[in-house]
Design a protein around this motif. Sequence first.
Motif, PDB file in Angstrom:
ATOM      1  N   LEU A  17      38.580  21.907  41.610  1.00 31.28           N
ATOM      2  CA  LEU A  17      37.694  22.808  42.356  1.00 31.28           C
ATOM      3  C   LEU A  17      36.327  22.174  42.554  1.00 31.28           C
ATOM      4  O   LEU A  17      35.683  22.339  43.588  1.00 31.28           O
ATOM      5  CB  LEU A  17      37.546  24.136  41.614  1.00 31.28           C
ATOM      6  CG  LEU A  17      38.775  25.035  41.538  1.00 31.28           C
ATOM      7  CD1 LEU A  17      38.499  26.255  40.688  1.00 31.28           C
ATOM      8  CD2 LEU A  17      39.234  25.438  42.935  1.00 31.28           C
ATOM      9  N   ALA A  38      39.909  29.617  36.524  1.00 32.79           N
ATOM     10  CA  ALA A  38      39.273  28.315  36.724  1.00 32.79           C
ATOM     11  C   ALA A  38      39.109  27.708  35.338  1.00 32.79           C
ATOM     12  O   ALA A  38      38.570  28.372  34.442  1.00 32.79           O
ATOM     13  CB  ALA A  38      37.922  28.470  37.400  1.00 32.79           C
ATOM     14  N   GLU A  89      36.718  33.011  35.050  1.00 31.94           N
ATOM     15  CA  GLU A  89      37.167  33.776  36.217  1.00 31.94           C
ATOM     16  C   GLU A  89      37.200  32.846  37.436  1.00 31.94           C
ATOM     17  O   GLU A  89      36.319  31.974  37.592  1.00 31.94           O
ATOM     18  CB  GLU A  89      36.189  34.922  36.465  1.00 31.94           C
ATOM     19  CG  GLU A  89      36.464  35.778  37.692  1.00 31.94           C
ATOM     20  CD  GLU A  89      35.401  36.863  37.883  1.00 31.94           C
ATOM     21  OE1 GLU A  89      34.512  37.001  37.017  1.00 31.94           O
ATOM     22  OE2 GLU A  89      35.473  37.555  38.910  1.00 31.94           O
ATOM     23  N   ALA A  91      36.684  32.399  41.295  1.00 35.10           N
ATOM     24  CA  ALA A  91      36.021  33.001  42.452  1.00 35.10           C
ATOM     25  C   ALA A  91      36.479  32.213  43.679  1.00 35.10           C
ATOM     26  O   ALA A  91      36.040  31.076  43.884  1.00 35.10           O
ATOM     27  CB  ALA A  91      34.508  32.919  42.278  1.00 35.10           C
ATOM     28  N   GLY A  94      34.131  30.041  46.413  1.00 35.23           N
ATOM     29  CA  GLY A  94      33.281  28.906  46.053  1.00 35.23           C
ATOM     30  C   GLY A  94      31.808  29.239  45.922  1.00 35.23           C
ATOM     31  O   GLY A  94      31.434  30.400  45.800  1.00 35.23           O
ATOM     32  N   THR A  95      30.977  28.204  45.984  1.00 37.20           N
ATOM     33  CA  THR A  95      29.549  28.397  45.686  1.00 37.20           C
ATOM     34  C   THR A  95      28.790  28.958  46.894  1.00 37.20           C
ATOM     35  O   THR A  95      29.147  28.714  48.046  1.00 37.20           O
ATOM     36  CB  THR A  95      28.889  27.053  45.290  1.00 37.20           C
ATOM     37  OG1 THR A  95      28.924  26.201  46.423  1.00 37.20           O
ATOM     38  CG2 THR A  95      29.581  26.430  44.094  1.00 37.20           C
ATOM     39  N   ASN A  98      27.606  26.240  49.107  1.00 40.01           N
ATOM     40  CA  ASN A  98      28.563  25.790  50.115  1.00 40.01           C
ATOM     41  C   ASN A  98      28.615  26.773  51.296  1.00 40.01           C
ATOM     42  O   ASN A  98      28.648  26.364  52.457  1.00 40.01           O
ATOM     43  CB  ASN A  98      29.944  25.680  49.456  1.00 40.01           C
ATOM     44  CG  ASN A  98      30.952  25.005  50.352  1.00 40.01           C
ATOM     45  OD1 ASN A  98      30.709  23.909  50.813  1.00 40.01           O
ATOM     46  ND2 ASN A  98      32.044  25.688  50.614  1.00 40.01           N
TER      47      ASN A  98
HETATM   48  C1  LIG Z   1      35.876  22.567  47.912  1.00 36.20           C
HETATM   49  O1  LIG Z   1      36.048  23.907  48.294  1.00 36.20           O
HETATM   50  C2  LIG Z   1      36.058  24.824  47.284  1.00 36.20           C
HETATM   51  C3  LIG Z   1      36.230  26.156  47.626  1.00 36.20           C
HETATM   52  C4  LIG Z   1      36.244  27.118  46.640  1.00 36.20           C
HETATM   53  C5  LIG Z   1      36.094  26.775  45.311  1.00 36.20           C
HETATM   54  C6  LIG Z   1      36.112  27.837  44.319  1.00 36.20           C
HETATM   55  N1  LIG Z   1      35.575  27.683  43.118  1.00 36.20           N
HETATM   56  N2  LIG Z   1      35.646  28.726  42.318  1.00 36.20           N
HETATM   57  C7  LIG Z   1      35.311  28.833  41.005  1.00 36.20           C
HETATM   58  N3  LIG Z   1      35.728  29.887  40.305  1.00 36.20           N
HETATM   59  N4  LIG Z   1      35.319  29.793  39.033  1.00 36.20           N
HETATM   60  C8  LIG Z   1      34.623  28.665  38.908  1.00 36.20           C
HETATM   61  C9  LIG Z   1      34.009  28.230  37.599  1.00 36.20           C
HETATM   62  C10 LIG Z   1      34.575  28.008  40.138  1.00 36.20           C
HETATM   63  C11 LIG Z   1      33.848  26.764  40.388  1.00 36.20           C
HETATM   64  O2  LIG Z   1      33.261  26.198  39.457  1.00 36.20           O
HETATM   65  N5  LIG Z   1      33.827  26.280  41.618  1.00 36.20           N
HETATM   66  C12 LIG Z   1      33.139  25.152  42.032  1.00 36.20           C
HETATM   67  C13 LIG Z   1      32.526  24.239  41.158  1.00 36.20           C
HETATM   68  C14 LIG Z   1      31.844  23.145  41.682  1.00 36.20           C
HETATM   69  C15 LIG Z   1      31.773  22.945  43.040  1.00 36.20           C
HETATM   70  C16 LIG Z   1      32.408  23.867  43.907  1.00 36.20           C
HETATM   71  N6  LIG Z   1      32.342  23.567  45.241  1.00 36.20           N
HETATM   72  C17 LIG Z   1      32.460  24.499  46.243  1.00 36.20           C
HETATM   73  C18 LIG Z   1      32.446  23.922  47.627  1.00 36.20           C
HETATM   74  O3  LIG Z   1      32.541  25.688  46.044  1.00 36.20           O
HETATM   75  C19 LIG Z   1      33.064  24.974  43.395  1.00 36.20           C
HETATM   76  C20 LIG Z   1      35.926  25.443  44.946  1.00 36.20           C
HETATM   77  C21 LIG Z   1      35.908  24.461  45.941  1.00 36.20           C
END
Ligand SMILES: COc1ccc(/C=N/Nc2[nH]nc(C)c2C(=O)Nc2cccc(NC(C)=O)c2)cc1
Length: 268
Positions: A17, A38, A89, A91, A94-95, A98
């Motif tokens: 992720l 996650a 949890e 999510a 994402g952030t 982003n």
């Molecule tokens: C690259 O596109 C993405 C789209 C959605 C995600 C979802 N991340 N969701 C999470 N749920 N719980 C946690 C903890 C996380 C998490 O750390 N996400 C995360 C961590 C570092 C960078 C990103 N990057 C982005 C683009 O959201 C996501 C992660 C990556």
Amino acid sequence: KPKKTWELNNFDIGRLLGRGKFGNVYLAREKESQFVVALKVLFKRQIGESNVEHQVRREIEIQSHLRHPHILRLYAYFHDDVRIYLILEYAPQGTLFNALQAQPLKRFDERQSATYIQALCSALLYLHERDIIHRDIKPENLLLGHKGVLKIADFGWSVHEPNSMRMTLCGTVDYLPPEMVQGKPHTKNVDLWSLGVLCFELLVGHAPFYSKVYDETYKKILKVDYKLPEHISKAAAHLISKLLVLNPQHRLPLDQVMVHPWILAHTQ
Ligand SMILES: COc1ccc(/C=N/Nc2[nH]nc(C)c2C(=O)Nc2cccc(NC(C)=O)c2)cc1
């Protein structure tokens, strides 16, 4: 009742992720329940080398006891010789960092911005009632759950108030309040400043004190030197001006942010 102990082979590991400073976050699914989480993997060696064991312990201690719709759950944790695993949890969206980048104009409209600020405000009220200061509110540390619901994540920098710990600066300094830039004792009012910085960034698309040279950023923070673009409403400008206040005691308290006209006007 939380399960006594977890281990890696309780989970099917999915895609990466994101990458963190001390390790990576993977999508994972608990085999028996098929529950999706996650899995944040932290390397003990790197944590040791950066001397942040206490911070990781605190992140686990604090986040595992919190229950709030806008705070990311830490369900449990386990470790082996080499790594610490946080079962967090998931999510899906994402952030917020982003999501902001993905906006055509790199910013949100007033309704969406006010919705995020209101959610964050209610989470901060919950934390402050428990004398917890987050200290690291910024788009990179905010996640979006189902239906885009905001979730505060990453309690690596949260502490119990009051705290005068000199923090080693890492990552962006854009969100630091004057009292932390000056290494002075700081209180939960640091989160009010960050709320103001975030409100500005959501509406404008960049941080209020941003500069390529971070000494410049420090100077602008200490002088509260920011300019609001024309398109920002008077109500939003008023709220930001009540949060980006040098004296921590004079920042608008969270319960008053919750009922500020700008928030009420843009959230149902
Ligand atoms: C690259 O596109 C993405 C789209 C959605 C995600 C979802 N991340 N969701 C999470 N749920 N719980 C946690 C903890 C996380 C998490 O750390 N996400 C995360 C961590 C570092 C960078 C990103 N990057 C982005 C683009 O959201 C996501 C992660 C990556």
